[in-house]
Scaffold this active site. Structure first.
Site, PDB file in Angstrom:
ATOM      1  N   ASP A  30       0.879  -1.180   0.000  1.00 21.39           N
ATOM      2  CA  ASP A  30       0.000   0.000   0.000  1.00 21.39           C
ATOM      3  C   ASP A  30       0.911   1.224   0.000  1.00 21.39           C
ATOM      4  OD1 ASP A  30      -2.093   1.997   0.799  1.00 21.39           O
ATOM      5  OD2 ASP A  30      -3.253   0.190   1.222  1.00 21.39           O
ATOM      6  N   ASN A  34      -4.779   6.533   0.963  1.00 21.81           N
ATOM      7  CA  ASN A  34      -6.083   6.716   1.613  1.00 21.81           C
ATOM      8  C   ASN A  34      -6.225   5.807   2.831  1.00 21.81           C
ATOM      9  OD1 ASN A  34      -8.658   7.953   1.728  1.00 21.81           O
ATOM     10  ND2 ASN A  34      -9.587   6.091   0.890  1.00 21.81           N
ATOM     11  N   ASP A  57       4.215   2.427  -3.980  1.00 28.68           N
ATOM     12  CA  ASP A  57       3.179   2.938  -4.872  1.00 28.68           C
ATOM     13  C   ASP A  57       3.132   1.999  -6.076  1.00 28.68           C
ATOM     14  OD1 ASP A  57       1.811   4.401  -6.905  1.00 28.68           O
ATOM     15  OD2 ASP A  57       2.291   6.264  -5.855  1.00 28.68           O
ATOM     16  N   SER A 123     -17.012  -2.727  -9.199  1.00 29.36           N
ATOM     17  CA  SER A 123     -18.066  -2.037  -8.450  1.00 29.36           C
ATOM     18  C   SER A 123     -19.394  -2.125  -9.189  1.00 29.36           C
ATOM     19  CB  SER A 123     -17.666  -0.560  -8.317  1.00 29.36           C
ATOM     20  OG  SER A 123     -18.758   0.215  -7.882  1.00 29.36           O
ATOM     21  N   THR A 125     -21.077   0.192  -9.696  1.00 26.26           N
ATOM     22  CA  THR A 125     -21.151   1.427 -10.484  1.00 26.26           C
ATOM     23  C   THR A 125     -21.083   1.118 -11.994  1.00 26.26           C
ATOM     24  OG1 THR A 125     -20.349   3.704 -10.569  1.00 26.26           O
ATOM     25  CG2 THR A 125     -18.669   2.022 -10.526  1.00 26.26           C
ATOM     26  N   TYR A 147     -14.143   7.601 -12.154  1.00 25.92           N
ATOM     27  CA  TYR A 147     -13.890   6.465 -11.249  1.00 25.92           C
ATOM     28  C   TYR A 147     -14.519   5.190 -11.810  1.00 25.92           C
ATOM     29  CZ  TYR A 147     -14.773   3.168  -7.498  1.00 25.92           C
ATOM     30  OH  TYR A 147     -14.884   2.005  -6.767  1.00 25.92           O
ATOM     31  N   LYS A 151     -12.979   1.396 -13.438  1.00 26.13           N
ATOM     32  CA  LYS A 151     -13.376   0.024 -13.049  1.00 26.13           C
ATOM     33  C   LYS A 151     -13.756  -0.789 -14.290  1.00 26.13           C
ATOM     34  CE  LYS A 151     -12.600   0.377  -8.806  1.00 26.13           C
ATOM     35  NZ  LYS A 151     -11.504  -0.379  -8.232  1.00 26.13           N
ATOM     36  N   ARG A 290     -28.954  14.300  -5.353  1.00 26.20           N
ATOM     37  CA  ARG A 290     -27.542  14.546  -5.669  1.00 26.20           C
ATOM     38  C   ARG A 290     -27.341  14.212  -7.146  1.00 26.20           C
ATOM     39  NH1 ARG A 290     -23.064  11.122  -2.319  1.00 26.20           N
ATOM     40  NH2 ARG A 290     -24.145   9.397  -3.372  1.00 26.20           N
TER      41      ARG A 290
HETATM   42  P1  NAD Z   1      -9.662   2.281   0.475  1.00 29.59           P
HETATM   43  O1  NAD Z   1      -9.350   3.620  -0.074  1.00 29.59           O
HETATM   44  O2  NAD Z   1      -9.929   2.159   1.934  1.00 29.59           O
HETATM   45  O3  NAD Z   1      -8.507   1.238   0.080  1.00 29.59           O
HETATM   46  C1  NAD Z   1      -7.748   1.336  -1.105  1.00 29.59           C
HETATM   47  C2  NAD Z   1      -6.287   1.274  -0.724  1.00 29.59           C
HETATM   48  O4  NAD Z   1      -5.492   1.399  -1.906  1.00 29.59           O
HETATM   49  C3  NAD Z   1      -5.880   2.414   0.222  1.00 29.59           C
HETATM   50  O5  NAD Z   1      -5.250   1.887   1.370  1.00 29.59           O
HETATM   51  C4  NAD Z   1      -4.924   3.260  -0.624  1.00 29.59           C
HETATM   52  O6  NAD Z   1      -3.915   3.862   0.160  1.00 29.59           O
HETATM   53  C5  NAD Z   1      -4.381   2.227  -1.599  1.00 29.59           C
HETATM   54  N1  NAD Z   1      -3.866   2.801  -2.856  1.00 29.59           N
HETATM   55  C6  NAD Z   1      -4.473   3.683  -3.694  1.00 29.59           C
HETATM   56  N2  NAD Z   1      -3.667   3.969  -4.722  1.00 29.59           N
HETATM   57  C7  NAD Z   1      -2.516   3.245  -4.538  1.00 29.59           C
HETATM   58  C8  NAD Z   1      -1.294   3.131  -5.247  1.00 29.59           C
HETATM   59  N3  NAD Z   1      -1.055   3.841  -6.358  1.00 29.59           N
HETATM   60  N4  NAD Z   1      -0.344   2.302  -4.769  1.00 29.59           N
HETATM   61  C9  NAD Z   1      -0.552   1.594  -3.643  1.00 29.59           C
HETATM   62  N5  NAD Z   1      -1.670   1.680  -2.918  1.00 29.59           N
HETATM   63  C10 NAD Z   1      -2.654   2.497  -3.362  1.00 29.59           C
HETATM   64  O7  NAD Z   1     -10.900   1.709  -0.355  1.00 29.59           O
HETATM   65  P2  NAD Z   1     -11.777   0.419  -0.101  1.00 29.59           P
HETATM   66  O8  NAD Z   1     -13.134   0.868   0.266  1.00 29.59           O
HETATM   67  O9  NAD Z   1     -11.060  -0.540   0.775  1.00 29.59           O
HETATM   68  O10 NAD Z   1     -11.851  -0.130  -1.583  1.00 29.59           O
HETATM   69  C11 NAD Z   1     -10.963  -1.121  -2.072  1.00 29.59           C
HETATM   70  C12 NAD Z   1     -11.202  -1.303  -3.558  1.00 29.59           C
HETATM   71  O11 NAD Z   1     -12.579  -1.643  -3.764  1.00 29.59           O
HETATM   72  C13 NAD Z   1     -10.960  -0.046  -4.389  1.00 29.59           C
HETATM   73  O12 NAD Z   1     -10.373  -0.408  -5.605  1.00 29.59           O
HETATM   74  C14 NAD Z   1     -12.352   0.512  -4.609  1.00 29.59           C
HETATM   75  O13 NAD Z   1     -12.444   1.257  -5.794  1.00 29.59           O
HETATM   76  C15 NAD Z   1     -13.176  -0.763  -4.698  1.00 29.59           C
HETATM   77  N6  NAD Z   1     -14.587  -0.559  -4.340  1.00 29.59           N
HETATM   78  C16 NAD Z   1     -14.905   0.015  -3.138  1.00 29.59           C
HETATM   79  C17 NAD Z   1     -16.236   0.237  -2.799  1.00 29.59           C
HETATM   80  C18 NAD Z   1     -16.606   0.894  -1.492  1.00 29.59           C
HETATM   81  O14 NAD Z   1     -17.727   1.367  -1.368  1.00 29.59           O
HETATM   82  N7  NAD Z   1     -15.746   0.936  -0.491  1.00 29.59           N
HETATM   83  C19 NAD Z   1     -17.248  -0.156  -3.674  1.00 29.59           C
HETATM   84  C20 NAD Z   1     -16.886  -0.757  -4.890  1.00 29.59           C
HETATM   85  C21 NAD Z   1     -15.541  -0.955  -5.211  1.00 29.59           C
HETATM   86  C1  UD1 Z   2     -21.388   5.563  -4.657  1.00 30.16           C
HETATM   87  C2  UD1 Z   2     -20.665   5.554  -5.994  1.00 30.16           C
HETATM   88  C3  UD1 Z   2     -20.178   4.165  -6.337  1.00 30.16           C
HETATM   89  C4  UD1 Z   2     -19.428   3.518  -5.208  1.00 30.16           C
HETATM   90  C5  UD1 Z   2     -20.324   3.541  -3.970  1.00 30.16           C
HETATM   91  C6  UD1 Z   2     -19.692   2.923  -2.774  1.00 30.16           C
HETATM   92  C7  UD1 Z   2     -21.758   7.218  -7.407  1.00 30.16           C
HETATM   93  C8  UD1 Z   2     -22.547   7.457  -8.658  1.00 30.16           C
HETATM   94  N1  UD1 Z   2     -21.529   5.963  -7.068  1.00 30.16           N
HETATM   95  O1  UD1 Z   2     -22.577   4.852  -4.801  1.00 30.16           O
HETATM   96  O2  UD1 Z   2     -19.311   4.256  -7.444  1.00 30.16           O
HETATM   97  O3  UD1 Z   2     -19.093   2.183  -5.551  1.00 30.16           O
HETATM   98  O4  UD1 Z   2     -20.628   4.904  -3.679  1.00 30.16           O
HETATM   99  O5  UD1 Z   2     -18.511   3.601  -2.447  1.00 30.16           O
HETATM  100  O6  UD1 Z   2     -21.349   8.121  -6.726  1.00 30.16           O
HETATM  101  N2  UD1 Z   2     -27.109   9.638   0.343  1.00 30.16           N
HETATM  102  C9  UD1 Z   2     -27.797  10.601   1.069  1.00 30.16           C
HETATM  103  N3  UD1 Z   2     -27.061  11.458   1.822  1.00 30.16           N
HETATM  104  C10 UD1 Z   2     -25.707  11.416   1.906  1.00 30.16           C
HETATM  105  C11 UD1 Z   2     -25.013  10.440   1.151  1.00 30.16           C
HETATM  106  C12 UD1 Z   2     -25.742   9.574   0.377  1.00 30.16           C
HETATM  107  O7  UD1 Z   2     -29.022  10.675   1.032  1.00 30.16           O
HETATM  108  O8  UD1 Z   2     -25.123  12.250   2.597  1.00 30.16           O
HETATM  109  C13 UD1 Z   2     -27.886   8.669  -0.439  1.00 30.16           C
HETATM  110  C14 UD1 Z   2     -27.592   8.659  -1.924  1.00 30.16           C
HETATM  111  O9  UD1 Z   2     -28.410   9.550  -2.608  1.00 30.16           O
HETATM  112  C15 UD1 Z   2     -27.868   7.193  -2.271  1.00 30.16           C
HETATM  113  C16 UD1 Z   2     -27.524   6.424  -0.993  1.00 30.16           C
HETATM  114  O10 UD1 Z   2     -27.556   7.388   0.048  1.00 30.16           O
HETATM  115  O11 UD1 Z   2     -29.244   7.006  -2.531  1.00 30.16           O
HETATM  116  C17 UD1 Z   2     -26.159   5.751  -1.024  1.00 30.16           C
HETATM  117  O12 UD1 Z   2     -25.169   6.723  -1.385  1.00 30.16           O
HETATM  118  P1  UD1 Z   2     -23.606   6.379  -1.347  1.00 30.16           P
HETATM  119  O13 UD1 Z   2     -23.255   5.767  -0.039  1.00 30.16           O
HETATM  120  O14 UD1 Z   2     -22.880   7.615  -1.745  1.00 30.16           O
HETATM  121  O15 UD1 Z   2     -23.417   5.227  -2.430  1.00 30.16           O
HETATM  122  P2  UD1 Z   2     -23.862   5.158  -3.975  1.00 30.16           P
HETATM  123  O16 UD1 Z   2     -24.428   6.437  -4.423  1.00 30.16           O
HETATM  124  O17 UD1 Z   2     -24.659   3.911  -4.143  1.00 30.16           O
END
Ligand code: NAD
Ligand code: UD1
Length: 334
Positions: A30, A34, A57, A123, A125, A147, A151, A290
């Protein structure tokens, strides 16, 4: 040996713990873009394992080379990446470079060292604004922000790698909305700065860090007018990775799975469940939608059950309780 990229992050740390419980050996990397360095010590404590960790990195070719040269890596779970949707709109080049170039460098090292198994964090998404819910893996994909595009592009790159190398296996996991935390309260989601997602924002309102939670829209065509999502406990998600890794070990080609519960809950469902389970009031105010948000997205989780033998175990009450217990612990000295 498994390489976990992004091990210090929210999902990476929970998955490392789950892998360790399942008896896998792993090394982690890592750059803490973040996440916090302390997470690595916490993880070593929790697992009771002094696993190797590289502060590297993934854009650093020499650093990535060193990891592969020093370890017999036979599979990768690839979490590393930047994930803030809003930031990706403001800084698209940063997102494309970090997520895409980083993955290409990783794939070059995998090729050079004969590593042919990868589990990738995609994701929900990538479904864009789905025409029907629940969504299954065969539905059309589209994205609405850089973003999401990273993906989808990485999914396509991995599919092409599988075409070129018949022994290669890429498991593409499309996560829905991960919340919750491990029961130990030591790992969880505690983002720096202003969070974007609903649960961390709800916790900030519950803690009094913010005055109130903003509910983005009550005029969606859903059961109570607020947006509906498939919230999944991060520990269930972590177990999904163990199942996916086992699948990758004896498969080839690109395999795509939704990791969700199959249940859609609204913003009000989450607020009310959180309040009831934790006995705290959530002050909230209603605001317009939003931009970019879709009305309802939840998974059809059948394919993951049928092919990986994986199914989410935790319910919304567990998720609300565990998120709250973690965040109280994480912020108690602030
Ligand atoms: P996170 O930010 O907590 O973890 C990602 C980690 O990657 C962090 O520790 C960050 O420091 C590291 N990182 C970023 N760029 C890097 C680089 N260039 N070199 C080395 N390390 C690097 O996020 P998370 O919630 O644990 O998500 C993990 C993965 O899942 C991500 O790829 C994210 O896009 C994907 N994802 C997350 C969610 C969510 O809602 N949390 C949803 C769908 C997909
Ligand atoms: C977002 C990202 C998605 C990502 C996911 C989890 C977009 C288009 N998608 O999804 O890529 O994988 O987060 O990290 O941004 N809400 C409120 N108030 C708030 C925040 C959110 O009402 O302050 C509502 C939103 O309108 C939504 C729901 O809560 O209906 C969930 O929102 P959020 O947690 O941001 O996730 P996603 O929008 O599903």
């Amino acid at each position: 040996m498994v390489l976990i990229t992004g091990i210090a992050g929210y999902i990476g740390s929970h998955t490392a713990y789950a892998l360790s419980q399942a008896g896998f050996e792993f090394v982690g990397m890592d750059n803490f873009a973040n996440s916090r360095k302390e997470n690595i010590d916490t993880l070593r404590e929790l697992t009771g394992k002094d696993f190797k960790f590289y502060e590297v990195d993934m854009l650093d070719d020499a650093g990535m080379e060193k990891i592969f040269a020093e370890n017999q890596i036979d599979s990768v779970i690839h979490f590393a990446g930047l994930k803030a949707v809003g930031e990706s709109v403001e800084k698209p080049v940063l997102y494309y470079h970090n997520n895409i170039t980083g993955t290409l460098i990783l794939l070059e090292k995998m090729k050079k060292y004969g590593c042919k198994k990868i589990v990738f964090s995609s994701s929900a998404t990538v479904y864009g604004n789905p025409a029907v819910v629940p969504v299954n893996e065969d539905m059309p994909t589209s994205t609405t922000n850089p973003y999401g595009s990273t993906k989808l592009m990485i999914e396509n790159i991995l599919k092409d790698v599988c075409v070129a190398d018949k022994d290669f296996c890429a498991v593409l996991l499309r996560y829905f909305n991960p919340i919750g935390a491990h029961k130990c309260k030591k790992i969880g989601e505690n983002p720096n700065g202003i969070p974007n997602n609903l649960m961390p924002r709800l916790c900030q309102a519950a803690l009094g860090i913010t005055e109130s939670l903003t509910v983005f829209g009550t005029d969606y065509p859903t059961h109570d007018g607020t947006g509906v999502r498939d919230y999944i406990h991060v520990c269930d998600l972590a177990d999904g990775h163990t199942a996916a890794l086992k699948k990758a070990m004896d498969s080839t080609g690109a395999l795509t799975y939704n990791l969700g519960t199959g249940n859609g809950y609204s913003v009000f469902d989450l607020i009310h469940t959180f309040s009831r389970v934790n006995g705290v009031e959530i002050p909230y105010k209603i605001c317009p939608r939003r931009p970019g948000d879709v009305p309802a997205v939840y998974a059809c989780p059948d394919k993951a059950f049928n092919e990986l033998g994986w199914k989410a175990q935790y319910d919304l009450e567990d998720m609300c309780r565990d998120s709250w217990e973690f965040i109280k612990e994480a912020t108690k000295n602030n």
